[in-house]
Design an enzyme around this catalytic site. Structure first.
Site, PDB file in Angstrom:
ATOM      1  N   ILE A  91       6.519  -4.801   9.530  1.00 34.60           N
ATOM      2  CA  ILE A  91       6.633  -4.235   8.182  1.00 34.60           C
ATOM      3  C   ILE A  91       6.242  -2.779   8.338  1.00 34.60           C
ATOM      4  CG2 ILE A  91       5.738  -4.248   5.822  1.00 34.60           C
ATOM      5  CD1 ILE A  91       5.449  -7.277   6.062  1.00 34.60           C
TER       6      ILE A  91
ATOM      7  N   THR B 285       0.831  -1.212   0.000  1.00 35.45           N
ATOM      8  CA  THR B 285       0.000   0.000   0.000  1.00 35.45           C
ATOM      9  C   THR B 285       0.861   1.255   0.000  1.00 35.45           C
ATOM     10  OG1 THR B 285      -1.669  -1.199   1.260  1.00 35.45           O
ATOM     11  CG2 THR B 285      -1.843   1.198   1.233  1.00 35.45           C
TER      12      THR B 285
ATOM     13  N   ARG C 168      -8.785  -0.917   5.729  1.00 34.36           N
ATOM     14  CA  ARG C 168      -8.800  -0.730   4.275  1.00 34.36           C
ATOM     15  C   ARG C 168      -9.702  -1.735   3.560  1.00 34.36           C
ATOM     16  NH1 ARG C 168      -5.074   2.650   1.865  1.00 34.36           N
ATOM     17  NH2 ARG C 168      -3.471   3.525   3.222  1.00 34.36           N
TER      18      ARG C 168
ATOM     19  N   TYR D 123     -13.673  -4.742  -0.434  1.00 37.58           N
ATOM     20  CA  TYR D 123     -14.883  -4.228  -1.052  1.00 37.58           C
ATOM     21  C   TYR D 123     -16.024  -5.241  -1.163  1.00 37.58           C
ATOM     22  CZ  TYR D 123     -18.001  -1.548  -4.057  1.00 37.58           C
ATOM     23  OH  TYR D 123     -19.087  -0.901  -4.560  1.00 37.58           O
TER      24      TYR D 123
ATOM     25  N   LYS E  95       0.864 -10.459   8.438  1.00 39.20           N
ATOM     26  CA  LYS E  95       1.088  -9.075   8.823  1.00 39.20           C
ATOM     27  C   LYS E  95      -0.220  -8.594   9.442  1.00 39.20           C
ATOM     28  CE  LYS E  95       1.903  -4.408   7.017  1.00 39.20           C
ATOM     29  NZ  LYS E  95       2.051  -3.551   5.815  1.00 39.20           N
TER      30      LYS E  95
ATOM     31  N   TYR F 275      -2.063 -10.639   4.843  1.00 34.51           N
ATOM     32  CA  TYR F 275      -2.047  -9.239   5.261  1.00 34.51           C
ATOM     33  C   TYR F 275      -3.459  -8.853   5.687  1.00 34.51           C
ATOM     34  CZ  TYR F 275      -1.313  -4.134   4.920  1.00 34.51           C
ATOM     35  OH  TYR F 275      -1.240  -2.783   5.166  1.00 34.51           O
TER      36      TYR F 275
END
Length: 295
Positions: free
Chosen positions: A206, A47, A141, A110, A164, A136
């Site tokens: 990260i 990202t 998000r 989404y 992550k 992840y």
């Protein structure tokens, strides 16, 4: 345990010129700056790398450049995720992943799959990927949390090496840490939660801030991994003022402004992001100057 991805991974920004083109001279400076600062591996096209607004050709060229201009020959993790599972499987099978040691794959966003949908998506992706996969989880998000039970189911699959965790939920992190296979990596996805997650059994971070302040981040992380939490905390406390500014107007807007203050790259981002406002620039500049004295 896969020790390639312990310690500090830096979620590399993609530097752009004022005209919006990829700035490879700045990328070279960034690679050297972070390597000299002691990061342990690079994460390309996450990202923070503005992967949603870089083209297929740019992605391939940036990866090639990182692979060929990797001053300490650090491991490379590549960001590749999506919410169209068949298309993603096709993409990973067709990609040139030479020099890539693992893929960081964000949960589908989404379309709001169930936990079973998330499991089947990652299972199919891990079976199609020629390199190991790191999950992840970033529900701010994706609008869907990858819960501990699903993460632990996925941890049993042979090609999935870790997660992550950017949920901000330390109870969830504790549940994963307490039941995961020994060789499954729990990695912090939130700079400010690195120490708490390591204290639960996590193996590193990260990081966004490590683009600008790799030495300070490495001091914090290495000492936490050694159990020296007093020293680690002092590094964390030094970052507290800067951290909210980094995300105030979106990521990587803030960290690119910090990098501009350090002379590494421009603060150019691609729409719909815009460069930091003058007010935010002033706050970041003042804070970065203070941190330069101790980093």
């Amino acid at each position: 345990m896969n020790t390639k991805f312990t310690g500090v991974g830096v979620a590399l920004v993609t530097p752009f010129t004022a005209k919006g083109e990829v700035d490879y001279d700045a990328l070279d400076r960034l690679l050297r700056h972070t390597a000299e600062g002691g990061v342990d591996y690079y994460v390309v096209h996450g990202t923070t790398g503005e992967s949603v607004t870089t083209t297929v050709a740019e992605k391939a060229e940036v990866l090639r450049f990182v692979r060929e201009n990797n001053p300490h020959k650090l491991p490379i993790m590549y960001g590749l995720g999506g919410n169209n599972t068949p298309a993603l499987l096709k993409k990973v099978k067709e990609m040139d992943l030479e020099g890539v040691d693992a893929i960081l794959s964000v949960s589908p966003y989404y379309n709001l799959p169930t936990q079973e949908g998330l499991y089947q998506h990652y299972k199919a992706f891990s079976e199609a990927s020629p390199v190991p996969v790191m999950l992840y989880n970033v529900p701010t998000r994706t609008a869907r949390n990858l819960n501990a039970e699903t993460t632990l189911r996925l941890a049993e699959l042979p090609n999935i090496i870790g997660v992550k965790e950017a949920s901000g939920n330390l109870v969830q992190c504790a549940e994963i840490a307490s039941h995961k296979p020994q060789d499954f990596l729990l990695i912090s996805g939130d700079d400010m939660l690195t120490i708490p997650i390591i204290s639960l059994g996590g193996k590193g971070i990260i990081s966004v801030l490590a683009n600008a302040l790799p030495t300070l981040f490495q001091t914090m992380t290495r000492n936490a991994l050694k159990g020296d939490f007093d020293t680690a905390r002092q590094a964390l406390f030094a970052l507290l003022e800067l951290n909210p500014y980094i995300y105030e107007e979106g990521n990587p807007v803030g960290v690119k402004q910090a990098l501009k203050c350090l002379g590494i790259c421009e603060n150019s981002v691609r729409l719909p992001l815009v460069p930091a406002s003058s007010k935010l620039c002033e706050k970041i500049e003042a804070t970065v100057q203070k941190l330069k004295a101790i980093a």
